[in-house]
Design a protein around this motif. Structure first.
Motif, short mmCIF file in Angstrom:
data_model
loop_
_atom_site.label_atom_id
_atom_site.label_comp_id
_atom_site.label_asym_id
_atom_site.label_seq_id
_atom_site.Cartn_x
_atom_site.Cartn_y
_atom_site.Cartn_z
N GLY A 130 -6.58 2.09 -3.65
CA GLY A 130 -6.31 1.55 -2.33
C GLY A 130 -4.87 1.85 -1.95
O GLY A 130 -4.15 1.02 -1.41
N ALA A 131 -4.46 3.09 -2.23
CA ALA A 131 -3.05 3.47 -2.14
C ALA A 131 -2.53 3.46 -0.73
O ALA A 131 -1.31 3.45 -0.52
CB ALA A 131 -2.86 4.86 -2.75
N GLY A 132 -3.41 3.48 0.26
CA GLY A 132 -2.96 3.42 1.65
C GLY A 132 -2.07 4.59 1.99
O GLY A 132 -2.38 5.74 1.71
N THR A 133 -0.92 4.29 2.58
CA THR A 133 0.02 5.34 2.97
C THR A 133 1.00 5.68 1.86
O THR A 133 1.88 6.52 2.05
CB THR A 133 0.80 4.92 4.22
N GLY A 134 0.87 5.01 0.71
CA GLY A 134 1.67 5.38 -0.45
C GLY A 134 2.88 4.52 -0.73
O GLY A 134 3.77 4.94 -1.47
N ILE A 135 2.92 3.30 -0.20
CA ILE A 135 4.09 2.45 -0.42
C ILE A 135 4.29 2.17 -1.91
O ILE A 135 5.39 2.37 -2.45
CB ILE A 135 3.96 1.14 0.37
N ALA A 136 3.24 1.74 -2.60
CA ALA A 136 3.37 1.46 -4.03
C ALA A 136 3.43 2.75 -4.85
O ALA A 136 4.19 2.84 -5.83
CB ALA A 136 2.21 0.59 -4.51
N SER A 137 2.65 3.75 -4.45
CA SER A 137 2.67 5.02 -5.20
C SER A 137 4.07 5.61 -5.24
O SER A 137 4.50 6.16 -6.26
CB SER A 137 1.71 6.02 -4.55
N THR A 138 4.79 5.51 -4.13
CA THR A 138 6.16 6.03 -4.07
C THR A 138 7.05 5.35 -5.10
O THR A 138 7.82 6.01 -5.83
CB THR A 138 6.75 5.82 -2.66
N LEU A 139 6.96 4.02 -5.19
CA LEU A 139 7.80 3.28 -6.13
C LEU A 139 7.41 3.58 -7.57
O LEU A 139 8.29 3.74 -8.44
CB LEU A 139 7.67 1.78 -5.86
N LEU A 140 6.12 3.66 -7.84
CA LEU A 140 5.66 3.96 -9.20
C LEU A 140 6.12 5.35 -9.62
O LEU A 140 6.60 5.56 -10.75
CB LEU A 140 4.14 3.85 -9.26
N ARG A 192 9.71 5.53 -10.58
CA ARG A 192 9.96 4.96 -11.91
C ARG A 192 9.51 5.91 -13.03
O ARG A 192 9.61 5.56 -14.20
CB ARG A 192 9.24 3.63 -12.05
N GLY A 193 8.96 7.05 -12.65
CA GLY A 193 8.56 8.01 -13.66
C GLY A 193 7.10 7.98 -14.04
O GLY A 193 6.68 8.70 -14.95
N ALA A 194 6.30 7.17 -13.35
CA ALA A 194 4.86 7.12 -13.64
C ALA A 194 4.20 8.42 -13.19
O ALA A 194 4.61 9.03 -12.20
CB ALA A 194 4.21 5.92 -12.96
N ASP A 195 3.18 8.81 -13.91
CA ASP A 195 2.34 9.96 -13.55
C ASP A 195 1.21 9.41 -12.70
O ASP A 195 0.20 8.92 -13.21
CB ASP A 195 1.82 10.63 -14.82
N VAL A 196 1.37 9.46 -11.37
CA VAL A 196 0.51 8.72 -10.44
C VAL A 196 -0.62 9.59 -9.90
O VAL A 196 -0.39 10.71 -9.44
CB VAL A 196 1.33 8.16 -9.26
N LEU A 197 -1.83 9.03 -9.94
CA LEU A 197 -2.97 9.55 -9.18
C LEU A 197 -3.33 8.46 -8.18
O LEU A 197 -3.67 7.34 -8.57
CB LEU A 197 -4.16 9.85 -10.08
N ALA A 198 -3.27 8.78 -6.90
CA ALA A 198 -3.61 7.80 -5.86
C ALA A 198 -5.08 7.93 -5.49
O ALA A 198 -5.64 9.03 -5.45
CB ALA A 198 -2.75 8.03 -4.62
N VAL A 199 -5.71 6.78 -5.23
CA VAL A 199 -7.12 6.72 -4.80
C VAL A 199 -7.15 5.92 -3.50
O VAL A 199 -6.65 4.78 -3.46
CB VAL A 199 -8.01 6.05 -5.86
N GLU A 200 -7.71 6.51 -2.44
CA GLU A 200 -7.73 5.85 -1.13
C GLU A 200 -9.04 6.16 -0.41
O GLU A 200 -9.43 7.32 -0.30
CB GLU A 200 -6.55 6.33 -0.28
N PRO A 201 -9.75 5.12 0.09
CA PRO A 201 -11.02 5.36 0.78
C PRO A 201 -10.89 5.80 2.23
O PRO A 201 -11.77 6.50 2.74
CB PRO A 201 -11.73 4.01 0.69
N GLY A 202 -9.82 5.41 2.92
CA GLY A 202 -9.75 5.62 4.36
C GLY A 202 -9.20 6.98 4.74
O GLY A 202 -8.17 7.42 4.23
N ALA A 203 -9.86 7.65 5.70
CA ALA A 203 -9.44 8.99 6.11
C ALA A 203 -8.05 8.97 6.74
O ALA A 203 -7.21 9.84 6.45
CB ALA A 203 -10.46 9.57 7.09
N GLY A 204 -7.79 8.00 7.62
CA GLY A 204 -6.50 7.96 8.30
C GLY A 204 -5.36 7.67 7.34
O GLY A 204 -4.30 8.30 7.41
N MET A 205 -5.58 6.72 6.45
CA MET A 205 -4.54 6.38 5.48
C MET A 205 -4.29 7.55 4.53
O MET A 205 -3.15 7.88 4.20
CB MET A 205 -4.94 5.13 4.71
#
Length: 261
Positions: A57-67, A70-83
């Motif tokens: 539910g990464a949305g526009t990436g607010i949390a993904s950016t912070l993670l 911090r050095g995390a290896d991030v894979l974002a998952v988002e259902p919405g086309a616009g987001m």
């Protein structure tokens, strides 16, 4: 005779309402304080640096950016086309796949950490809990968090009362729901969550504050002219409290983290 269409699902309507305002969401929604990520690391029992992290539910990436920072290896998952489109525009360096927490498009035992920022309540825990357990490796962690307005701050409580009177939004009930989301994150009892509350604030121009308010689903699903009228009334009230036009928003982040065996 043509059958009448089935009634719209209000939960689904609210969940999908963000896609039309993804750019405004990205520009105006609050982020999260460094203390939140410190708490995630503490409760997960490992640093974020190098952690294989699925941000759902990464949305526009607010949390993904912070993670990612911090050095995390991030894979974002988002259902919405616009987001998802806004995420990819702003964060082309972070991989994103379409999907949701009820059926994660991720291999078994492939993640050290799964995060849900403002998004676990859009899932069905009867499905999303088993999915999280499937995707997490042994010793991995599931972290869920929500920014909530600090209702013990006078101007925030007064604004909530106005929203209730003008829009029929029971903000106190919404706040209780946020607490219930934490308490009932896993109704099956398979996960043993530890809870933290982190208070923080940000100072923003009144236009940013109102634009943030306007991206909440309760306003997105009502007629546009009604939402606009409410926001203009809010501007007048807020200028009485913040005559310099800068609003101090205060939040309590509700965080729960559970480790897998």
């Amino acid at each position: 005779m043509t059958a009448a269409p089935p009634p719209a699902d209000p939960h689904a309507a609210r969940a999908g309402s963000f896609n039309a305002v993804a750019a405004r969401y990205a520009a105006n929604r609050p982020s999260y304080p460094p203390a939140l990520l410190d708490a995630v690391e503490e409760l997960a029992g490992r640093p974020l640096s190098g952690a294989r992290t699925v941000d759902v539910g990464a949305g526009t990436g607010i949390a993904s950016t912070l993670l990612h920072a911090r050095g995390a290896d991030v894979l974002a998952v988002e259902p919405g086309a616009g987001m998802a489109a806004e995420f990819r525009r702003a964060l082309p360096h972070i991989p994103l796949v379409r999907g949701d927490g009820n059926a994660l498009p991720v291999a078994d035992a492939g993640a050290d950490l799964i995060t849900y920022a403002q998004s676990w309540h859009w899932t069905d825990p009867a499905r999303s809990v088993p999915e999280a357990l499937r995707v997490l490796r042994p010793g991995g962690a599931l972290a869920l968090w929500w920014n909530t307005n600090a209702q013990d701050v006078d101007w925030i409580a007064e604004a909530a009362g106005r929203a209730g009177r003008s829009l029929g939004i029971d903000v106190a009930a919404e706040q209780r729901k946020a607490g219930e989301r934490v308490e009932q994150a896993d109704p099956s009892g398979r996960l043993d969550f530890t809870r933290r509350t982190i208070r923080w604030s940000r100072r923003v121009p009144i236009d940013t504050h109102l634009a943030n308010v306007a991206t909440h689903s309760a306003l997105l699903v009502i007629p546009e002219e009604r939402a606009a009228a409410f926001l203009e009334q809010e501007r007048a009230h807020l200028l009485e409290v913040f005559p310099d036009g800068v609003v101090e928003e205060t939040y309590d982040v509700l965080l729960v983290v559970a480790r897998t065996p």
